[in-house]
Write an enzyme that holds these catalytic residues in place. Structure first.
Site, PDB file in Angstrom:
ATOM      1  N   HIS A  56     -15.340  11.453 -11.167  1.00  0.00           N
ATOM      2  CA  HIS A  56     -13.895  11.067 -11.984  1.00  0.00           C
ATOM      3  C   HIS A  56     -13.100  12.510 -11.949  1.00  0.00           C
ATOM      4  CE1 HIS A  56     -16.101   8.085 -14.792  1.00  0.00           C
ATOM      5  NE2 HIS A  56     -16.209   7.904 -13.501  1.00  0.00           N
ATOM      6  N   GLU A  58     -11.935  14.488 -14.171  1.00  0.00           N
ATOM      7  CA  GLU A  58     -12.480  15.654 -14.756  1.00  0.00           C
ATOM      8  C   GLU A  58     -13.313  16.547 -13.839  1.00  0.00           C
ATOM      9  OE1 GLU A  58     -12.568  12.696 -15.949  1.00  0.00           O
ATOM     10  OE2 GLU A  58     -12.046  12.423 -17.912  1.00  0.00           O
ATOM     11  N   CYS A  90     -18.339  12.641 -18.290  1.00  0.00           N
ATOM     12  CA  CYS A  90     -17.605  13.886 -18.278  1.00  0.00           C
ATOM     13  C   CYS A  90     -17.233  14.703 -19.559  1.00  0.00           C
ATOM     14  CB  CYS A  90     -15.926  13.413 -17.982  1.00  0.00           C
ATOM     15  SG  CYS A  90     -15.783  12.553 -16.296  1.00  0.00           S
ATOM     16  N   SER A 174       9.410 -21.777   6.238  1.00  0.00           N
ATOM     17  CA  SER A 174       9.834 -20.896   5.260  1.00  0.00           C
ATOM     18  C   SER A 174       9.805 -19.473   5.993  1.00  0.00           C
ATOM     19  CB  SER A 174       8.980 -20.692   3.892  1.00  0.00           C
ATOM     20  OG  SER A 174       7.742 -20.304   4.237  1.00  0.00           O
ATOM     21  N   GLU A 294       0.695 -14.925  -4.359  1.00  0.00           N
ATOM     22  CA  GLU A 294       1.629 -15.273  -3.401  1.00  0.00           C
ATOM     23  C   GLU A 294       1.849 -16.628  -2.829  1.00  0.00           C
ATOM     24  OE1 GLU A 294       2.526 -12.700   0.008  1.00  0.00           O
ATOM     25  OE2 GLU A 294       1.447 -10.959  -0.843  1.00  0.00           O
ATOM     26  N   ALA A 300       1.915 -21.655  -8.494  1.00  0.00           N
ATOM     27  CA  ALA A 300       2.866 -20.573  -9.158  1.00  0.00           C
ATOM     28  C   ALA A 300       3.015 -21.284 -10.672  1.00  0.00           C
ATOM     29  CB  ALA A 300       3.928 -20.185  -8.501  1.00  0.00           C
TER      30      ALA A 300
END
Ligand SMILES: NC(=O)c1ccc[n+]([C@@H]2O[C@H](COP(=O)([O-])OP(=O)(O)OC[C@H]3O[C@@H](n4cnc5c(N)ncnc54)[C@H](OP(=O)(O)O)[C@@H]3O)[C@@H](O)[C@H]2O)c1
Length: 364
Positions: A56, A58, A90, A174, A294, A300
């Site tokens: 981590h 820290e 941590c 496309s 995508e 979508a």
């Protein structure tokens, strides 16, 4: 702002900027950076979380200590952990270091930590200042926070269209609507994501690669969502040397005899309906914080309807495809009144050569 609060803001912004170096590599973990000052407020160490499984932020900062941290202070953009995961807590390290004060930007939304890390630090006599640069820290880790609160991956929908709002010809052509610079930007921005999602029809029509073109190792997971499992025998996504691929299919509609045609290196998972929310949940469970949709208009539209999309990225090219023989980016949302339509916020507009890129947030 007083001189000392200006200094504190500077150090917290430094921690945030260190944290952002882990962008795209830390999932399922957050992006975290840490800065340690000695008792005279001189910088003595910094560190950040490089990737999941690595130490981590820290711990990295303590490993880099140039002198004793006793009586000093620490700046960290997320509450330090207090549970034993792949790495030790941590909080224990901070307490034994003799640090006197810690500036924490935001609490960790992870239920194993949330507030408990701060409590332990306070109980050990360390002064805790919570909330410095909160807005910036929330923005940096919004996908991690969203996933922890909803158990769904944070979704970004991207599409490319002409100036008359068309994403391709109806015959499936496309390639290419946008310019080369926009397309390279798409490849490099994929590195921020843990997975890239398309529907079965985009696989059949476009045979995409869906990679960063080697900018990220490992490449993001490539995901195909299909209701039929009627997928091509040959496809770029079946080359698992490029990147891993996962096919997710709706077992209520798919013809499972097609499963034998999918190469063995491709992972397959089934879900019980065609609700895209199941994809967001499944990918979150697999450790994805942020995913890029995508897909074409049908998936979508379904993804927006099921609240899987939190942000959009649109590339607009100065080209005209015309009406009848071209496709819209979306199907019908059945809006009949203007108050029903989807309104976007936080829009950022940029020019990519002669294309326009618009990034916006969706409220849901
Ligand atoms: N310009 C751009 O940015 C852009 C981007 C992507 C695609 N496209 C174009 O879009 C066209 C494909 O459009 P599309 O809408 O068919 O896209 P798609 O991305 O293939 O999504 C539709 C497919 O997703 C699967 N699916 C799973 N759950 C679904 C659900 N709830 N609702 C709808 N579909 C679901 C189905 O796959 P199965 O059929 O396998 O069951 C369906 O055919 C292609 O011509 C492609 O070139 C353009």
């Amino acid at each position: 702002m007083s001189e000392s609060s200006k200094e504190n803001t500077k150090w917290m912004m430094r921690a945030i900027s260190l944290a952002s170096l882990g962008k795209g590599k830390t999932s399922p973990n957050p992006m975290v950076g840490a800065v340690i000052l000695d008792k005279n407020k001189n910088l003595i160490a910094e560190g950040f979380h490089h990737k999941a499984g690595a130490p981590h932020a820290e711990a990295m900062a303590f490993n880099n200590l140039k002198k004793d941290a006793k009586g000093g202070s620490m700046f960290v953009n997320l509450e330090p952990c207090c549970h034993q995961g792949k790495t030790p807590p941590c909080v224990d390290k901070i307490i034994t270091s003799g640090i006197k004060k810690i500036y924490i930007s935001i609490e960790d939304p992870d239920k194993r930590v949330s507030g408990k890390g701060i409590k332990l630090l306070k109980a050990a006599g360390i002064q805790v200042d919570l909330g410095l640069c909160k807005k910036e820290s929330l923005e940096l880790n919004k996908a991690f926070i969203y996933k922890n609160i909803t158990n769904k991956a944070f979704g970004v929908l991207k599409w490319a269209m002409s100036i008359d709002g068309r994403i391709g010809l109806k015959n499936g052509n496309s390639k290419w609507i946008t310019n080369e610079d926009s397309r390279s930007l798409v490849h490099s921005s994929r590195a921020e994501f843990d997975a890239i999602i398309i529907g079965g029809n985009t696989l059949r029509k476009d045979n995409p690669l869906l990679t960063t073109r080697g900018l990220k190792t490992p490449e993001p997971l490539r995901v195909v969502f299909t209701k039929t499992l009627d997928l091509p025998i040959k496809s770029n996504l079946w080359d698992c040397n490029e990147a891993k691929t996962l096919v997710i299919y709706d077992s209520s509609t798919a013809n499972e005899s097609f499963l034998s045609l999918i190469p063995k290196c491709v992972e397959v998972e089934k879900v019980c309906s065609d609700n895209p929310e199941l994809i967001s949940k499944l990918l979150a469970k697999r450790g994805c914080n942020k995913v890029l949709w995508e897909c074409g208009p049908r998936l979508a539209t379904a993804a927006i309807k099921s609240n899987c999309i939190q942000e959009i990225i649109t590339f607009i090219a100065p080209k005209i495809l015309g009406g009848e023989n071209s496709m819209n980016p979306f199907g019908d949302f059945e809006f009949r009144e203007m108050h029903e339509i989807i309104k976007l916020s936080n829009s950022h507009v940029s020019l990519i050569s002669n294309d326009i890129c618009v990034k916006s947030s969706l409220k849901n």
